[in-house]
Design a protein around this motif. Sequence first.
Motif, PDB file in Angstrom:
ATOM      1  N   GLU A 152      -3.526 -28.912  37.640  1.00 41.41           N
ATOM      2  CA  GLU A 152      -2.672 -27.769  37.264  1.00 41.41           C
ATOM      3  C   GLU A 152      -3.472 -26.635  36.638  1.00 41.41           C
ATOM      4  OE1 GLU A 152       0.499 -27.827  38.175  1.00 41.41           O
ATOM      5  OE2 GLU A 152       0.008 -29.787  39.048  1.00 41.41           O
ATOM      6  N   LEU A 153      -4.762 -26.766  36.609  1.00 38.33           N
ATOM      7  CA  LEU A 153      -5.632 -25.783  35.950  1.00 38.33           C
ATOM      8  C   LEU A 153      -5.527 -24.419  36.615  1.00 38.33           C
ATOM      9  CD1 LEU A 153      -8.083 -25.500  33.892  1.00 38.33           C
ATOM     10  CD2 LEU A 153      -9.536 -25.893  35.867  1.00 38.33           C
ATOM     11  N   LYS A 154      -5.439 -23.361  35.793  1.00 32.73           N
ATOM     12  CA  LYS A 154      -5.479 -21.988  36.272  1.00 32.73           C
ATOM     13  C   LYS A 154      -6.853 -21.396  35.953  1.00 32.73           C
ATOM     14  CE  LYS A 154      -1.182 -20.726  37.612  1.00 32.73           C
ATOM     15  NZ  LYS A 154      -0.843 -20.011  38.854  1.00 32.73           N
ATOM     16  N   ILE A 155      -7.482 -20.810  36.961  1.00 35.82           N
ATOM     17  CA  ILE A 155      -8.756 -20.128  36.756  1.00 35.82           C
ATOM     18  C   ILE A 155      -8.464 -18.686  36.359  1.00 35.82           C
ATOM     19  CG2 ILE A 155     -10.932 -19.426  37.783  1.00 35.82           C
ATOM     20  CD1 ILE A 155     -10.580 -21.672  39.826  1.00 35.82           C
ATOM     21  N   VAL A 156      -9.005 -18.277  35.215  1.00 40.17           N
ATOM     22  CA  VAL A 156      -8.750 -16.943  34.682  1.00 40.17           C
ATOM     23  C   VAL A 156     -10.001 -16.092  34.836  1.00 40.17           C
ATOM     24  CG1 VAL A 156      -8.073 -15.609  32.655  1.00 40.17           C
ATOM     25  CG2 VAL A 156      -7.128 -17.917  33.019  1.00 40.17           C
ATOM     26  N   GLY A 157      -9.846 -14.922  35.445  1.00 39.20           N
ATOM     27  CA  GLY A 157     -10.974 -14.016  35.590  1.00 39.20           C
ATOM     28  C   GLY A 157     -10.503 -12.647  36.031  1.00 39.20           C
ATOM     29  N   ASN A 158     -11.408 -11.700  36.024  1.00 39.60           N
ATOM     30  CA  ASN A 158     -11.057 -10.374  36.509  1.00 39.60           C
ATOM     31  C   ASN A 158     -11.176 -10.320  38.030  1.00 39.60           C
ATOM     32  OD1 ASN A 158     -13.892  -9.417  37.171  1.00 39.60           O
ATOM     33  ND2 ASN A 158     -14.139  -9.816  34.976  1.00 39.60           N
ATOM     34  N   LYS A 159     -10.866  -9.189  38.599  1.00 39.99           N
ATOM     35  CA  LYS A 159     -10.824  -9.064  40.058  1.00 39.99           C
ATOM     36  C   LYS A 159     -12.148  -9.454  40.699  1.00 39.99           C
ATOM     37  CE  LYS A 159      -9.655  -5.727  43.681  1.00 39.99           C
ATOM     38  NZ  LYS A 159      -9.190  -4.321  43.960  1.00 39.99           N
ATOM     39  N   GLN A 160     -13.259  -9.001  40.105  1.00 36.71           N
ATOM     40  CA  GLN A 160     -14.577  -9.316  40.674  1.00 36.71           C
ATOM     41  C   GLN A 160     -14.891 -10.799  40.541  1.00 36.71           C
ATOM     42  OE1 GLN A 160     -17.334  -6.903  41.653  1.00 36.71           O
ATOM     43  NE2 GLN A 160     -17.054  -5.167  40.280  1.00 36.71           N
ATOM     44  N   THR A 161     -14.512 -11.381  39.421  1.00 35.90           N
ATOM     45  CA  THR A 161     -14.735 -12.812  39.210  1.00 35.90           C
ATOM     46  C   THR A 161     -14.058 -13.639  40.299  1.00 35.90           C
ATOM     47  OG1 THR A 161     -14.743 -12.451  36.818  1.00 35.90           O
ATOM     48  CG2 THR A 161     -14.477 -14.707  37.572  1.00 35.90           C
ATOM     49  N   ILE A 162     -12.799 -13.343  40.530  1.00 41.64           N
ATOM     50  CA  ILE A 162     -12.022 -14.129  41.491  1.00 41.64           C
ATOM     51  C   ILE A 162     -12.603 -13.995  42.891  1.00 41.64           C
ATOM     52  CG2 ILE A 162      -9.752 -14.314  42.580  1.00 41.64           C
ATOM     53  CD1 ILE A 162      -8.571 -13.580  39.796  1.00 41.64           C
ATOM     54  N   ALA A 163     -13.027 -12.794  43.251  1.00 39.02           N
ATOM     55  CA  ALA A 163     -13.644 -12.603  44.571  1.00 39.02           C
ATOM     56  C   ALA A 163     -14.917 -13.436  44.705  1.00 39.02           C
ATOM     57  CB  ALA A 163     -13.945 -11.128  44.793  1.00 39.02           C
ATOM     58  N   MET A 164     -15.707 -13.509  43.642  1.00 39.05           N
ATOM     59  CA  MET A 164     -16.942 -14.291  43.680  1.00 39.05           C
ATOM     60  C   MET A 164     -16.646 -15.788  43.764  1.00 39.05           C
ATOM     61  SD  MET A 164     -19.530 -12.398  41.040  1.00 39.05           S
ATOM     62  CE  MET A 164     -20.054 -10.706  41.280  1.00 39.05           C
ATOM     63  N   ILE A 165     -15.649 -16.247  43.026  1.00 36.06           N
ATOM     64  CA  ILE A 165     -15.294 -17.672  43.082  1.00 36.06           C
ATOM     65  C   ILE A 165     -14.874 -18.047  44.491  1.00 36.06           C
ATOM     66  CG2 ILE A 165     -13.638 -19.408  42.296  1.00 36.06           C
ATOM     67  CD1 ILE A 165     -13.634 -17.966  39.576  1.00 36.06           C
ATOM     68  N   LYS A 166     -14.078 -17.209  45.112  1.00 35.88           N
ATOM     69  CA  LYS A 166     -13.659 -17.478  46.488  1.00 35.88           C
ATOM     70  C   LYS A 166     -14.858 -17.515  47.424  1.00 35.88           C
ATOM     71  CE  LYS A 166      -8.949 -15.650  46.109  1.00 35.88           C
ATOM     72  NZ  LYS A 166      -7.982 -14.623  46.588  1.00 35.88           N
ATOM     73  N   GLY A 167     -15.813 -16.605  47.201  1.00 36.83           N
ATOM     74  CA  GLY A 167     -16.984 -16.563  48.054  1.00 36.83           C
ATOM     75  C   GLY A 167     -17.949 -17.701  47.831  1.00 36.83           C
ATOM     76  N   TYR A 168     -18.173 -18.074  46.571  1.00 35.94           N
ATOM     77  CA  TYR A 168     -19.115 -19.153  46.252  1.00 35.94           C
ATOM     78  C   TYR A 168     -18.548 -20.525  46.556  1.00 35.94           C
ATOM     79  CZ  TYR A 168     -23.043 -16.849  43.840  1.00 35.94           C
ATOM     80  OH  TYR A 168     -24.161 -16.134  43.549  1.00 35.94           O
ATOM     81  N   TYR A 169     -17.288 -20.744  46.183  1.00 38.91           N
ATOM     82  CA  TYR A 169     -16.747 -22.101  46.189  1.00 38.91           C
ATOM     83  C   TYR A 169     -15.592 -22.298  47.173  1.00 38.91           C
ATOM     84  CZ  TYR A 169     -19.658 -22.027  42.063  1.00 38.91           C
ATOM     85  OH  TYR A 169     -20.728 -21.867  41.214  1.00 38.91           O
ATOM     86  N   HIS A 170     -15.267 -21.250  47.920  1.00 38.09           N
ATOM     87  CA  HIS A 170     -14.285 -21.341  49.011  1.00 38.09           C
ATOM     88  C   HIS A 170     -12.937 -21.875  48.515  1.00 38.09           C
ATOM     89  CE1 HIS A 170     -17.844 -20.520  51.328  1.00 38.09           C
ATOM     90  NE2 HIS A 170     -18.394 -21.639  50.918  1.00 38.09           N
ATOM     91  N   ILE A 171     -12.541 -21.366  47.356  1.00 34.98           N
ATOM     92  CA  ILE A 171     -11.233 -21.703  46.789  1.00 34.98           C
ATOM     93  C   ILE A 171     -10.304 -20.541  47.121  1.00 34.98           C
ATOM     94  CG2 ILE A 171      -9.956 -22.237  44.680  1.00 34.98           C
ATOM     95  CD1 ILE A 171     -12.749 -23.114  43.519  1.00 34.98           C
ATOM     96  N   ASP A 172      -9.468 -20.721  48.093  1.00 36.22           N
ATOM     97  CA  ASP A 172      -8.679 -19.604  48.630  1.00 36.22           C
ATOM     98  C   ASP A 172      -7.207 -19.636  48.238  1.00 36.22           C
ATOM     99  OD1 ASP A 172     -10.890 -18.508  50.000  1.00 36.22           O
ATOM    100  OD2 ASP A 172     -10.666 -20.021  51.573  1.00 36.22           O
ATOM    101  N   ASP A 173      -6.796 -20.641  47.485  1.00 31.53           N
ATOM    102  CA  ASP A 173      -5.399 -20.746  47.068  1.00 31.53           C
ATOM    103  C   ASP A 173      -5.152 -19.783  45.902  1.00 31.53           C
ATOM    104  OD1 ASP A 173      -2.886 -21.403  46.235  1.00 31.53           O
ATOM    105  OD2 ASP A 173      -3.285 -23.539  45.928  1.00 31.53           O
ATOM    106  N   ASP A 174      -4.465 -18.682  46.169  1.00 37.87           N
ATOM    107  CA  ASP A 174      -4.254 -17.666  45.140  1.00 37.87           C
ATOM    108  C   ASP A 174      -3.469 -18.185  43.946  1.00 37.87           C
ATOM    109  OD1 ASP A 174      -5.676 -15.664  46.428  1.00 37.87           O
ATOM    110  OD2 ASP A 174      -3.932 -14.945  47.548  1.00 37.87           O
ATOM    111  N   SER A 175      -2.701 -19.252  44.148  1.00 39.83           N
ATOM    112  CA  SER A 175      -1.907 -19.794  43.036  1.00 39.83           C
ATOM    113  C   SER A 175      -2.793 -20.432  41.966  1.00 39.83           C
ATOM    114  CB  SER A 175      -0.898 -20.818  43.550  1.00 39.83           C
ATOM    115  OG  SER A 175      -1.549 -21.993  44.019  1.00 39.83           O
TER     116      SER A 175
END
Length: 398
Positions: free
Chosen positions: A98-121
């Motif tokens: 149930e963990l929520k990842i908290v970050g700014n817009k650039q952070t979230i884009a990098m997480i998606k790119g590095y770790y392929h976590i694409d679930d926006d929820s």
Amino acid sequence: MNIRKISDDVFYVGVNDRNTDRFEGLWPLPSGVSYNSYIVKGADKIALFDTVEIGSMGSFLKGIFSQIGKEQIDYLIVNHMEPDHSGGIPIMLSQFPELKIVGNKQTIAMIKGYYHIDDDSRFLEIGDGDVIELGGKTVRFVLTPMVHWPETMMSYIEESKLIISGDAFGCFGALNGGVVDYEMNIDWYWDEMYRYYSNIVGKYGRFVQKALQKTSGLDIQYICPTHGPVWHQQIAKVIDIYDRLSRYEGEDGVTIVYGSMYGNTAEVAEEIARQLTARGVKNIKVHNAAKAELSYMISDAFRYKALIVGGPTYSMHLFPPIESFMIAMETREIKNKIIATFGSFTWASAAGKHLTGYLQKMNIEPVSALEMKHSANESTFREIEQLADKVVEALNKE
């Protein structure tokens, strides 16, 4: 595992790395490095600030569970996305569904790119000045882009008067038992702070200045960086070092960096050091660039007010170790330095021209530029004395 309560409901859960030889594959770690992470417990929610390098996740999770037991972490707040702090994100998601990842817009884009976590929820996007309430603990976000990545930010815990600062205010060196500055002898960390700043953050001085201005109005009793000790008693000194370095303001002293194939250019470097000493300069660091670690040369170049660089011509270019050093200076946009150069050649001059070229690209006018053909003679020694005079004169004007 080095668990420590920092203040009410704020816990250090970082790890030490005494195995990695080089940080970022470049900078030596003779005393290791720490990867710092923090837990903040509110009455309603628990937040974890940053993770650690992927190879340290086993010890990291033990530390986390020692503090939360069977409770769940609600938020993973990512202040900095560099993999030594974000490598554990996928494992944390598997451990805490149930963990929520908290970050700014650039952070979230990098997480998606590095770790392929694409679930926006799984994400909670925040902006500068936004807050998250944990229940008696308020987390206020301060975006500090380019200190030293574009997504970097800090998290201020209002009730604890504590800021979790990312890579800012960090330093090399593992934590030897203690965590907070008053628990240990911190004398040796200061050199590692100079080296860390100059090696990692050095290029981004103007952004560090902006970050310092943004946080200057906060009542900060603890600085919790992602590397090195937690600062409490030494906050003023830590901020002063980062402030001076980010303004490229050096201490009294001279750094001499030279390269030499057969000893002739080295003789000039040694004589410059002697002449400076004769004129009352006490803080002098001399580095043979063919042998010294680039990391330490960069650190001393940042630390002291004057920099003298010299090397021989090599295949119509600058001697490669000196070339590497000058590239490092140009990359870090070094400025506000008293700089002198000395070059040497046998049949065709090139070193001096290349040194001048680097300084021109950095908009720096040297106070003296010596060039020697073959080996030192009486004329060379007179020029060395003149170079020393000009450097000392410039130092005395500072």
